[in-house]
Design an enzyme around this catalytic site. Structure first.
Site, short mmCIF file in Angstrom:
data_model
loop_
_atom_site.label_atom_id
_atom_site.label_comp_id
_atom_site.label_asym_id
_atom_site.label_seq_id
_atom_site.Cartn_x
_atom_site.Cartn_y
_atom_site.Cartn_z
N ARG A 49 0.82 -1.20 0.00
CA ARG A 49 0.00 0.00 0.00
C ARG A 49 0.86 1.26 0.00
O ARG A 49 1.95 1.27 0.57
CB ARG A 49 -0.92 0.00 1.22
CG ARG A 49 -1.97 -1.09 1.19
CD ARG A 49 -2.79 -1.13 2.46
NE ARG A 49 -2.02 -1.56 3.61
CZ ARG A 49 -2.51 -1.72 4.83
NH1 ARG A 49 -3.78 -1.43 5.06
NH2 ARG A 49 -1.75 -2.13 5.82
N ASP A 51 0.80 5.70 0.54
CA ASP A 51 0.08 6.79 1.20
C ASP A 51 -0.45 7.80 0.20
O ASP A 51 -0.07 7.81 -0.98
CB ASP A 51 1.01 7.53 2.17
CG ASP A 51 1.49 6.64 3.30
OD1 ASP A 51 0.79 5.68 3.64
OD2 ASP A 51 2.58 6.93 3.84
N TYR A 109 11.69 1.33 -3.20
CA TYR A 109 11.18 2.70 -3.26
C TYR A 109 12.30 3.63 -3.74
O TYR A 109 13.49 3.36 -3.51
CB TYR A 109 10.74 3.19 -1.88
CG TYR A 109 9.42 2.65 -1.40
CD1 TYR A 109 8.23 3.34 -1.64
CD2 TYR A 109 9.34 1.46 -0.69
CE1 TYR A 109 7.01 2.85 -1.19
CE2 TYR A 109 8.13 0.95 -0.25
CZ TYR A 109 6.97 1.66 -0.50
OH TYR A 109 5.76 1.18 -0.05
N ARG A 202 9.60 7.92 4.35
CA ARG A 202 9.49 9.37 4.54
C ARG A 202 10.15 9.82 5.84
O ARG A 202 10.73 10.91 5.91
CB ARG A 202 8.02 9.78 4.51
CG ARG A 202 7.38 9.65 3.12
CD ARG A 202 5.88 9.86 3.17
NE ARG A 202 5.55 11.17 3.71
CZ ARG A 202 4.30 11.50 4.07
NH1 ARG A 202 3.31 10.64 3.96
NH2 ARG A 202 4.07 12.71 4.54
#
Length: 266
Positions: A49, A51, A109, A202
């Site tokens: 998932r 954000d 990522y 993040r």
């Protein structure tokens, strides 16, 4: 029949991946498009998932359906019903024991950051921003502390639903693209791990930027990990420059490892 699909999306207009009552998520839009194409309800299971505001270059999902269509038809037919900022990149039948989430051996990522005294304009929403100069060597030294298996509680959002904060980070690469001595450059941060916590990348980015701008020493990252407290780390960095590059699967599944979107980001 089980089908795997690779999906790319611009996350700016959505409330993340996971379905919500509002219907304003990537999963909601994808399932509506798949259902319209198949003419029956279709549900998806994703690899990971994302954000709100986070982009996907190759999200992988699987669907179970009795609808028998060629792979190219699943791509073109589904894309007909999708908004312009979401597109199925490929589709492929897979064995029934394939699971988009559970058989992934790693996830990747990338974070793209603009170093510039002037905020982004054309890249707004697609890159993060640091207006002070960044020290690449300091950030690489700090990132080295993250490699391996750690308790990443300090980088975990309070809303994280993961059963364990212990994850393994395999890789954290940092590269600068810009003229030497220039006040403007693009930085790309690549992360690969077995799994990631909610906001983990993040929150790592917030710490790396703090080190890169001289606010903390590289060894501070080691102290942040050891603290196992979100209060020990820097504030959560913006979602704008974060891209889910996709999961890693064993070659035996025969799935694509990248999409054309990979070549779009720096």
């Amino acid at each position: 029949m089980r089908i795997a699909l690779g999906v790319a999306y611009d996350g700016r207009g959505y409330q993340g991946w996971q379905s919500q009552r509002s219907g304003l998520t990537v999963q909601d839009k994808l399932e509506a498009a798949l259902s319209a194409f198949a003419a029956v309800p279709v549900q998806t299971v994703c690899a990971g998932r994302t954000d709100a505001g986070v982009h996907g270059l190759m999200q992988v999902v699987h669907v179970d359906t009795d609808v028998d269509r060629p792979p190219a038809s699943w791509v073109r037919g589904t894309n007909r019903y999708l908004p312009p900022d979401i597109a199925v990149q490929w589709a492929q039948p897979v064995a029934d024991d394939f699971h988009a989430r559970f058989v992934a051996t790693a996830r990747r990522y990338a974070y793209v950051l603009l170093e510039s005294p002037v905020r982004p304009s054309l890249e707004s929403g697609r890159v993060g921003w640091a207006f002070r100069p960044l020290d690449g060597d300091a950030m690489r030294t700090a990132a080295a502390h993250l490699i391996g298996e750690h308790d990443f509680t300090s980088f975990r959002a309070s809303s994280c639903q993961a059963l364990s904060p212990v994850k393994t980070l395999h890789r954290a690469d940092i590269a600068r693209k810009g003229t030497a001595g220039s006040a403007t450059a693009y930085w790309r941060f690549d992360f690969e791990g077995n799994a990631f916590l909610h906001h983990m990348v993040r929150n790592i980015m917030g710490c790396l930027v703090a080190v890169g701008q001289g606010g903390q020493s590289p060894d501070w990252m080691r102290d942040v990990i050891a603290a196992r407290s979100r209060d020990a780390a820097a504030p959560t960095f913006a979602p704008d420059g974060l891209y889910f590059l996709g999961p890693v699967y064993d070659p035996r599944w025969g799935l694509p490892t990248r999409t054309p979107a990979y070549d779009w980001i720096p």
